[in-house]
Design an enzyme around this catalytic site. Structure first.
Site, PDB file in Angstrom:
ATOM      1  N   ASN A   7     -16.633  15.978   1.323  1.00  0.00           N
ATOM      2  CA  ASN A   7     -17.526  15.514   2.378  1.00  0.00           C
ATOM      3  C   ASN A   7     -18.013  14.109   2.017  1.00  0.00           C
ATOM      4  O   ASN A   7     -18.597  13.897   0.956  1.00  0.00           O
ATOM      5  CB  ASN A   7     -18.711  16.483   2.505  1.00  0.00           C
ATOM      6  CG  ASN A   7     -19.627  16.146   3.662  1.00  0.00           C
ATOM      7  OD1 ASN A   7     -19.982  14.993   3.882  1.00  0.00           O
ATOM      8  ND2 ASN A   7     -20.033  17.156   4.405  1.00  0.00           N
ATOM      9  N   ARG A  18     -27.532  -0.767   3.891  1.00  0.00           N
ATOM     10  CA  ARG A  18     -27.537  -2.232   3.916  1.00  0.00           C
ATOM     11  C   ARG A  18     -27.031  -2.813   5.235  1.00  0.00           C
ATOM     12  O   ARG A  18     -27.059  -4.022   5.431  1.00  0.00           O
ATOM     13  CB  ARG A  18     -26.680  -2.771   2.758  1.00  0.00           C
ATOM     14  CG  ARG A  18     -27.303  -2.587   1.395  1.00  0.00           C
ATOM     15  CD  ARG A  18     -28.558  -3.429   1.204  1.00  0.00           C
ATOM     16  NE  ARG A  18     -28.270  -4.849   1.174  1.00  0.00           N
ATOM     17  CZ  ARG A  18     -28.018  -5.541   0.065  1.00  0.00           C
ATOM     18  NH1 ARG A  18     -28.006  -4.927  -1.111  1.00  0.00           N
ATOM     19  NH2 ARG A  18     -27.780  -6.824   0.121  1.00  0.00           N
ATOM     20  N   HIS A  43     -19.760  15.300   8.648  1.00  0.00           N
ATOM     21  CA  HIS A  43     -20.732  16.083   9.415  1.00  0.00           C
ATOM     22  C   HIS A  43     -21.619  15.112  10.189  1.00  0.00           C
ATOM     23  O   HIS A  43     -22.732  14.800   9.769  1.00  0.00           O
ATOM     24  CB  HIS A  43     -21.559  16.942   8.463  1.00  0.00           C
ATOM     25  CG  HIS A  43     -22.435  17.943   9.159  1.00  0.00           C
ATOM     26  ND1 HIS A  43     -22.706  19.187   8.626  1.00  0.00           N
ATOM     27  CD2 HIS A  43     -23.109  17.902  10.331  1.00  0.00           C
ATOM     28  CE1 HIS A  43     -23.510  19.843   9.430  1.00  0.00           C
ATOM     29  NE2 HIS A  43     -23.770  19.082  10.476  1.00  0.00           N
ATOM     30  N   ARG A  45     -24.273  13.760  12.752  1.00  0.00           N
ATOM     31  CA  ARG A  45     -25.448  14.337  13.398  1.00  0.00           C
ATOM     32  C   ARG A  45     -25.846  13.461  14.583  1.00  0.00           C
ATOM     33  O   ARG A  45     -25.451  12.298  14.671  1.00  0.00           O
ATOM     34  CB  ARG A  45     -26.574  14.489  12.384  1.00  0.00           C
ATOM     35  CG  ARG A  45     -26.291  15.630  11.392  1.00  0.00           C
ATOM     36  CD  ARG A  45     -27.446  15.868  10.440  1.00  0.00           C
ATOM     37  NE  ARG A  45     -27.314  17.141   9.746  1.00  0.00           N
ATOM     38  CZ  ARG A  45     -26.597  17.333   8.634  1.00  0.00           C
ATOM     39  NH1 ARG A  45     -25.946  16.313   8.093  1.00  0.00           N
ATOM     40  NH2 ARG A  45     -26.531  18.515   8.068  1.00  0.00           N
ATOM     41  N   GLU A  70     -17.577  18.842  10.873  1.00  0.00           N
ATOM     42  CA  GLU A  70     -18.617  19.858  10.949  1.00  0.00           C
ATOM     43  C   GLU A  70     -19.716  19.415  11.905  1.00  0.00           C
ATOM     44  O   GLU A  70     -19.952  18.218  12.072  1.00  0.00           O
ATOM     45  CB  GLU A  70     -19.271  20.069   9.574  1.00  0.00           C
ATOM     46  CG  GLU A  70     -18.348  20.540   8.490  1.00  0.00           C
ATOM     47  CD  GLU A  70     -19.082  20.732   7.172  1.00  0.00           C
ATOM     48  OE1 GLU A  70     -18.536  21.420   6.295  1.00  0.00           O
ATOM     49  OE2 GLU A  70     -20.201  20.184   7.015  1.00  0.00           O
ATOM     50  N   THR A 100     -30.510  18.759   6.059  1.00  0.00           N
ATOM     51  CA  THR A 100     -29.224  19.341   5.692  1.00  0.00           C
ATOM     52  C   THR A 100     -29.153  20.739   6.273  1.00  0.00           C
ATOM     53  O   THR A 100     -30.148  21.255   6.802  1.00  0.00           O
ATOM     54  CB  THR A 100     -29.050  19.366   4.159  1.00  0.00           C
ATOM     55  OG1 THR A 100     -27.710  19.773   3.850  1.00  0.00           O
ATOM     56  CG2 THR A 100     -30.050  20.327   3.508  1.00  0.00           C
ATOM     57  N   HIS A 190     -21.882  24.124   0.240  1.00  0.00           N
ATOM     58  CA  HIS A 190     -23.304  23.807   0.145  1.00  0.00           C
ATOM     59  C   HIS A 190     -23.802  24.075  -1.268  1.00  0.00           C
ATOM     60  O   HIS A 190     -23.902  25.213  -1.716  1.00  0.00           O
ATOM     61  CB  HIS A 190     -24.170  24.572   1.140  1.00  0.00           C
ATOM     62  CG  HIS A 190     -25.445  23.825   1.474  1.00  0.00           C
ATOM     63  ND1 HIS A 190     -25.547  22.956   2.532  1.00  0.00           N
ATOM     64  CD2 HIS A 190     -26.638  23.790   0.862  1.00  0.00           C
ATOM     65  CE1 HIS A 190     -26.764  22.435   2.564  1.00  0.00           C
ATOM     66  NE2 HIS A 190     -27.444  22.923   1.556  1.00  0.00           N
ATOM     67  N   ASP A 191     -24.113  23.000  -1.964  1.00  0.00           N
ATOM     68  CA  ASP A 191     -24.645  23.024  -3.325  1.00  0.00           C
ATOM     69  C   ASP A 191     -23.650  23.534  -4.368  1.00  0.00           C
ATOM     70  O   ASP A 191     -24.040  23.838  -5.497  1.00  0.00           O
ATOM     71  CB  ASP A 191     -25.941  23.837  -3.416  1.00  0.00           C
ATOM     72  CG  ASP A 191     -27.112  23.124  -2.741  1.00  0.00           C
ATOM     73  OD1 ASP A 191     -26.955  21.939  -2.390  1.00  0.00           O
ATOM     74  OD2 ASP A 191     -28.168  23.745  -2.574  1.00  0.00           O
ATOM     75  N   GLY A 213     -19.801  17.686  -0.999  1.00  0.00           N
ATOM     76  CA  GLY A 213     -20.162  16.292  -0.785  1.00  0.00           C
ATOM     77  C   GLY A 213     -21.244  15.797  -1.712  1.00  0.00           C
ATOM     78  O   GLY A 213     -20.989  15.012  -2.619  1.00  0.00           O
ATOM     79  N   HIS A 214     -22.461  16.270  -1.514  1.00  0.00           N
ATOM     80  CA  HIS A 214     -23.616  15.727  -2.240  1.00  0.00           C
ATOM     81  C   HIS A 214     -23.430  15.794  -3.751  1.00  0.00           C
ATOM     82  O   HIS A 214     -23.610  14.790  -4.457  1.00  0.00           O
ATOM     83  CB  HIS A 214     -24.886  16.468  -1.838  1.00  0.00           C
ATOM     84  CG  HIS A 214     -26.120  15.938  -2.491  1.00  0.00           C
ATOM     85  ND1 HIS A 214     -26.781  14.822  -2.030  1.00  0.00           N
ATOM     86  CD2 HIS A 214     -26.804  16.355  -3.582  1.00  0.00           C
ATOM     87  CE1 HIS A 214     -27.823  14.574  -2.799  1.00  0.00           C
ATOM     88  NE2 HIS A 214     -27.865  15.484  -3.750  1.00  0.00           N
TER      89      HIS A 214
END
Length: 237
Positions: A7, A18, A43, A45, A70, A100, A190-191, A213-214
């Site tokens: 992700n 920036r 994803h 939004r 997503e 999230t 997720h996580d 991703g994160h």
């Protein structure tokens, strides 16, 4: 082998900070695939605070592995997916303005709506997946919508694992067993991180794909993007 889809939302967040084009989202997507990543996930939004709708269109030309979009299937999102025709669409019940994802679908309460949306995507040749908690009734409800896959929402597992509670995997294992029996493909996300991904994969029968991703981007700050992608690939073998 379980596929790794990366992700790249966080890359877009950094770029947008920036207002220019550094880092170049498209180049990062190309590089991740060159490093061995087996898919690219975005994803978008409604406020476009990281991935912009135009990014989704532009990425179509450079994603040569698997393209996964997503999001909450509101009208603009549905139109975007039908325009881009990714390999997979993952439906997530995000509230507008949510930082999230925080929960899976109630597949019983939303069965009619999900069935309609999933049918539209499938008629256009797009594989569907729906975000669900590891609750057996929700897995059974997912089957009734006609979806191709589910994506297990793994925040609870990750939290419990960080506390040293390996029993936190049990609901996910049971959900995966049921999904396999029902003929549903299994994704997860997720996580998930380098710390917990190997244990998770070893305990989820039939795990087809993880979307990360994160954690991956955060780990890459120290380890390098190429190295981090390949560390995940090794743990997913």
């Amino acid at each position: 082998m379980t596929k790794l889809s990366v992700n790249i939302n966080k890359i877009a967040t950094l770029r947008n900070a920036r207002g220019g084009n550094v880092p170049d989202l498209l180049k990062v997507a190309v590089d991740i695939q060159r490093f061995g990543g087996q898919g690219i996930t975005i994803h978008p939004r409604p406020d476009e605070r990281h991935i912009r709708y135009q990014d989704a269109r532009d990425l179509k030309a450079v994603v040569t592995t698997e393209y996964n979009i997503e999001g909450n299937p509101q009208h603009n999102f549905i139109d975007l997916v039908l325009e881009c025709k990714p390999d997979q669409v993952t439906l997530v019940p995000d509230a507008i303005g949510a930082i999230t994802s925080s929960a899976g679908w109630d597949t019983i309460k939303n069965q009619e709506y999900l069935t309609e949306v999933i049918g539209e995507f499938q008629r256009n040749g797009i594989r569907t997946s729906i975000f669900v908690d590891p609750i057996l009734e929700m897995i059974e409800g997912a089957k009734k919508t006609g979806t191709d896959r589910i994506e297990l929402y793994t925040e609870s597992f990750a939290h419990q694992y960080s506390l040293g509670n390996e029993k936190g995997i049990d609901p996910y294992t049971k959900a995966a067993i049921l999904a396999n029996e029902l003929g549903l493909g299994i994704n997860a996300g997720h996580d998930l991180s380098l710390e917990n991904i190997k244990f998770f994969k070893e305990n989820i029968p039939g795990l087809l794909e993880v979307s990360i991703g994160h954690a991956l981007i955060s780990e890459a700050l120290y380890l390098g993007l190429d190295n981090t992608v390949n560390m995940y690939l090794n743990k997913l073998k």
